[in-house]
Write an enzyme that holds these catalytic residues in place. Sequence first.
Site, mmCIF file in Angstrom:
data_model
loop_
_atom_site.group_PDB
_atom_site.id
_atom_site.type_symbol
_atom_site.label_atom_id
_atom_site.label_comp_id
_atom_site.label_asym_id
_atom_site.label_seq_id
_atom_site.Cartn_x
_atom_site.Cartn_y
_atom_site.Cartn_z
ATOM 1 N N CYS A 244 26.121 -91.444 -29.691
ATOM 2 C CA CYS A 244 26.448 -92.183 -28.735
ATOM 3 C C CYS A 244 25.518 -91.355 -27.600
ATOM 4 C CB CYS A 244 27.935 -91.666 -28.341
ATOM 5 S SG CYS A 244 29.108 -92.233 -29.653
ATOM 6 N N ALA A 245 24.328 -91.526 -27.492
ATOM 7 C CA ALA A 245 23.513 -90.745 -26.592
ATOM 8 C C ALA A 245 23.398 -90.989 -25.401
ATOM 9 C CB ALA A 245 21.935 -91.177 -27.269
ATOM 10 N N GLY A 248 21.014 -89.699 -22.514
ATOM 11 C CA GLY A 248 20.195 -88.932 -23.318
ATOM 12 C C GLY A 248 20.188 -87.281 -22.945
ATOM 13 N N GLY A 249 20.998 -86.968 -22.023
ATOM 14 C CA GLY A 249 20.898 -85.627 -21.824
ATOM 15 C C GLY A 249 20.937 -84.387 -23.171
ATOM 16 N N LYS A 250 22.136 -84.852 -24.064
ATOM 17 C CA LYS A 250 22.108 -83.671 -25.113
ATOM 18 C C LYS A 250 21.048 -84.265 -26.043
ATOM 19 C CE LYS A 250 27.097 -83.474 -24.652
ATOM 20 N NZ LYS A 250 27.461 -84.561 -23.495
ATOM 21 N N ASP A 268 23.247 -95.980 -29.290
ATOM 22 C CA ASP A 268 24.067 -96.445 -28.514
ATOM 23 C C ASP A 268 24.298 -97.768 -28.337
ATOM 24 O OD1 ASP A 268 25.263 -94.234 -25.893
ATOM 25 O OD2 ASP A 268 25.310 -96.523 -25.592
ATOM 26 N N ASP A 315 29.323 -87.811 -29.599
ATOM 27 C CA ASP A 315 29.614 -87.682 -28.159
ATOM 28 C C ASP A 315 30.659 -88.667 -27.822
ATOM 29 O OD1 ASP A 315 30.055 -86.399 -25.670
ATOM 30 O OD2 ASP A 315 28.245 -86.873 -24.773
ATOM 31 N N CYS A 368 34.118 -85.025 -23.364
ATOM 32 C CA CYS A 368 34.157 -84.328 -22.057
ATOM 33 C C CYS A 368 35.714 -84.502 -21.579
ATOM 34 C CB CYS A 368 33.261 -84.747 -21.115
ATOM 35 S SG CYS A 368 33.390 -86.807 -20.744
#
Length: 441
Positions: A244-245, A248-250, A268, A315, A368
């Site tokens: 679940c990009a 793209g931070g992770k 995604d 994520d 989160c």
Amino acid sequence: MTPAARLQATLDLMYEVDGVARPADAVVAAWFRARRYIGDRDRVHIADLLYALLRHHARIAWWLAKHGRPDVPRNRLLAWLALDGRTTPDQVHVLFNGGKFAPAVLRDHERALVAKLQGCAIDHPAMPDEVRFECPSWAAEPLRRRFRDSFGREMAALLTAAPLDLRVNPLKSTREAMLRALRDFGLKAEAARMAPYGIRVKERPSLASLPMLRSGEVEIQDEGSQLVAMLVDARPGERVVDFCAGAGGKTLAIAAQMANKGHVMACDVLANRLKRAAERFRRAGLHNIETKPLASETDRWVKRHKGGFDRVLVDAPCSGTGTWRRNPDARWRPLGAGLDHLLPLQASILASAARLVKPGGRLVYATCSMLPEENEEQVAAFLAAHPAFQVVPLRAAAPQLTGSAHPDHLSLTPARHDTDGFFAAVMQRNAEALSEEPSAE
């Protein structure tokens, strides 16, 4: 800009935020892009005032209702100026002068509202806890169950302003070099407490003025998010999926862990977000990432690549309760179809992504959120249905984090760790045959 013009700009921006369903940060960014003539100091002032209003949304609405005034942006702004205590009624009258770029002159009922609220504290003993803590009713019970005696402390921490955290790209620079560069710009910057590539900036600089962001030497990323990516523990040469990009931070952090060696699939269901993420990947100098839009969590691509990856990060889409101090408007936006929709979707995404993990490989489930239903309970249900997977204790997955989390999973909160609220559990597939796993289709 004059102080009056700043107030009018904030009022204009409040109407923009109220008028669309998009997150406030996206609305603010687009609004400022369309007004490049607004200087950096004015932007900071306007944004700070807007976010103060968002963080006090329920309490301001309570005061307006108490005095029989409608909850509209102009009344909200007037109420906040009075309740904040830093602006006298006479100063409010001067600022709302009807001049060029200034708010319209106060009407009699507005003058009365300011006078009634002057000297009042924003919190009032008669406020229900949900109002005082700015907590929507759907989240109050699960958060009380999660935090028990610490509920008030955790809710209070969510009402503070979020820090600016950066992650250094180790392919382009070092944390020490970036700390020096930021300090040379006159910024108060220090190494993050837990994330090895993290930097916390103690001020609110204009991000457009930081060349290291444009060059890809650093990325904006909360320290908690950095720790979730670190838990993936991707090694050079491995095959990894960020299921679940999103933006793209992770993915960026994972690919950097791998020193540009191996292969990262950024997946995604939102193809446009992946397109925007691809530009971030190029700027960071990462060429071991491939983007893959999916039709759904059970896309045929998953079945074709069953058991093909060393590491899989899920994520999952979630309620976002852990990001409320960063995105204060999110607590009041409709939660789609609600938890009744989110919970089965998370379970389906996790079960489907698990098929990609090879024997001996690892699966990381993260949110989160700070709600047990989205975190511990999801992991427990998954493990009960998928006996080929076992939890990897945090002391084995990330020994350096054991002092900051539950023994079996990462559990971060703003009050305890000064990060966004994050949950992450690491699971490992044993050597059993893939065919023994239940199908997600």
